[in-house]
Design an enzyme around this catalytic site. Structure first.
Site, PDB file in Angstrom:
ATOM      1  N   ASP A  40      22.051  21.079  10.348  1.00 44.43           N
ATOM      2  CA  ASP A  40      21.265  21.874   9.914  1.00 44.43           C
ATOM      3  C   ASP A  40      19.801  20.545   9.240  1.00 44.43           C
ATOM      4  O   ASP A  40      19.365  20.367   9.062  1.00 44.43           O
ATOM      5  CB  ASP A  40      22.453  21.694   8.659  1.00 44.43           C
ATOM      6  CG  ASP A  40      21.895  22.653   7.630  1.00 44.43           C
ATOM      7  OD1 ASP A  40      21.507  24.224   8.173  1.00 44.43           O
ATOM      8  OD2 ASP A  40      21.621  22.266   5.883  1.00 44.43           O
ATOM      9  N   ASP A  52      17.456  22.470   6.328  1.00 34.86           N
ATOM     10  CA  ASP A  52      17.364  22.595   4.655  1.00 34.86           C
ATOM     11  C   ASP A  52      18.702  21.870   3.969  1.00 34.86           C
ATOM     12  O   ASP A  52      20.093  22.182   4.792  1.00 34.86           O
ATOM     13  CB  ASP A  52      17.567  24.267   4.527  1.00 34.86           C
ATOM     14  CG  ASP A  52      15.764  25.233   4.456  1.00 34.86           C
ATOM     15  OD1 ASP A  52      14.953  24.138   3.820  1.00 34.86           O
ATOM     16  OD2 ASP A  52      16.216  26.016   5.205  1.00 34.86           O
ATOM     17  N   THR A  68      19.443  26.493  12.283  1.00 39.37           N
ATOM     18  CA  THR A  68      19.316  26.662  11.000  1.00 39.37           C
ATOM     19  C   THR A  68      19.888  27.969  10.648  1.00 39.37           C
ATOM     20  O   THR A  68      19.454  28.698  11.861  1.00 39.37           O
ATOM     21  CB  THR A  68      18.056  25.985  11.102  1.00 39.37           C
ATOM     22  OG1 THR A  68      17.764  26.692   9.879  1.00 39.37           O
ATOM     23  CG2 THR A  68      17.307  26.518  11.364  1.00 39.37           C
ATOM     24  N   SER A  69      19.204  28.105   9.288  1.00 38.65           N
ATOM     25  CA  SER A  69      20.067  29.722   9.027  1.00 38.65           C
ATOM     26  C   SER A  69      18.800  30.259   9.160  1.00 38.65           C
ATOM     27  O   SER A  69      18.217  31.489   8.862  1.00 38.65           O
ATOM     28  CB  SER A  69      20.758  29.707   8.111  1.00 38.65           C
ATOM     29  OG  SER A  69      22.007  29.478   8.303  1.00 38.65           O
ATOM     30  N   LYS A 125      25.807  31.765   9.093  1.00 36.31           N
ATOM     31  CA  LYS A 125      26.518  30.548   8.783  1.00 36.31           C
ATOM     32  C   LYS A 125      27.797  31.516   7.480  1.00 36.31           C
ATOM     33  O   LYS A 125      26.747  31.711   6.494  1.00 36.31           O
ATOM     34  CB  LYS A 125      26.075  29.195   8.821  1.00 36.31           C
ATOM     35  CG  LYS A 125      25.442  29.052   9.387  1.00 36.31           C
ATOM     36  CD  LYS A 125      24.918  27.356   9.069  1.00 36.31           C
ATOM     37  CE  LYS A 125      23.781  26.522   9.995  1.00 36.31           C
ATOM     38  NZ  LYS A 125      23.277  25.612   9.090  1.00 36.31           N
ATOM     39  N   ASP A 171      25.170  20.466   4.097  1.00 33.43           N
ATOM     40  CA  ASP A 171      24.775  20.160   3.388  1.00 33.43           C
ATOM     41  C   ASP A 171      25.695  21.616   2.715  1.00 33.43           C
ATOM     42  O   ASP A 171      25.712  20.897   0.761  1.00 33.43           O
ATOM     43  CB  ASP A 171      23.627  20.395   2.429  1.00 33.43           C
ATOM     44  CG  ASP A 171      22.306  20.975   3.120  1.00 33.43           C
ATOM     45  OD1 ASP A 171      22.177  21.819   1.036  1.00 33.43           O
ATOM     46  OD2 ASP A 171      22.809  22.338   3.526  1.00 33.43           O
TER      47      ASP A 171
END
Length: 217
Positions: free
Chosen positions: A13, A15, A108-109, A140, A165
């Site tokens: 991931d 962020d 990543t989103s 996600k 995270d």
């Protein structure tokens, strides 16, 4: 006591895991919360790890999807223009450097523009393989992004370790059948396989057979 994991690939991931972008995420989402008449703390408890429109759908379930998508695009542009306070998570530079030549991907989103800008602002190299918001049909906690990352690397999901995270990201990694290393204070609330304060607590060794050995903690 340290935990030792071995994997064929790592799925990372961005962020909260590699990049600390909390300052800008707080600014933009609390501004959005105020405009919608929502409690800022409630909004912040939802948004980490998800694509923006998916968070909006949870927070405003009666709101039209089209309105969420318009808001999402606007907020992505705002986030991409705002790098104030964006820094690396401690240990990220050394961690990524140790993965040179080993199979790994960013999952990543964020979209391509935002992920490129944030990694650059934090001084981090972009992995060659990236699964971004444009790459998937579901945000996600759906496992699609992690499964796609594993497929692009040509690695069985069971042989992958996820670094995450957020609750949404940890749930996505689990749903993909992968082990999960939780990074930072949010992660510990969602029962990953092992949790670290930051990436200074992770040591990476690439074994002669190409497997990645992680000493965590």
């Amino acid at each position: 006591m340290a935990t030792v994991l071995t994997a064929r690939a790592l799925l990372l991931d961005m962020d909260g895991t590699l990049v600390n972008s909390d300052a800008v995420v707080e600014r933009i989402w609390r501004r959005w919360a105020a405009a919608q008449g929502l409690d800022g703390d409630e909004v912040m408890s939802v948004v980490h790890g998800r694509q923006g429109h998916a968070s909006m759908a949870l927070l405003l379930p009666e709101r039209p999807v089209e309105e969420n998508l318009v808001d999402n695009a606007r907020m992505l542009a705002e986030e991409t223009a705002d790098m104030d306070g964006v820094i690396e998570v401690p240990g990220a530079t050394a961690f990524l450097g140790a993965l040179t030549g080993a199979p790994h991907a960013l999952v990543t989103s964020a979209d391509v523009a935002l992920s490129t800008a944030r990694m650059a602002a934090a001084g981090l190299p972009l992995p060659a393989i990236r699964v971004t918001a444009e790459s998937v049909g579901a945000s996600k906690p759906d496992p699609e992004g992690f499964l796609k990352g594993a497929a692009e690397l040509g690695i069985d999901p069971a042989d992958c370790v996820v670094f995450e995270d957020s609750g949404a990201g940890i749930a996505a990694g689990r749903a993909a059948g992968m082990r999960v290393v939780g990074v930072g204070p949010r992660a510990g609330q969602h029962e990953p396989d092992v949790t670290v304060r930051d990436l200074t607590e992770v040591r990476v060794a690439v074994l002669p057979d190409g497997r990645i050995q992680l000493t965590v903690g």
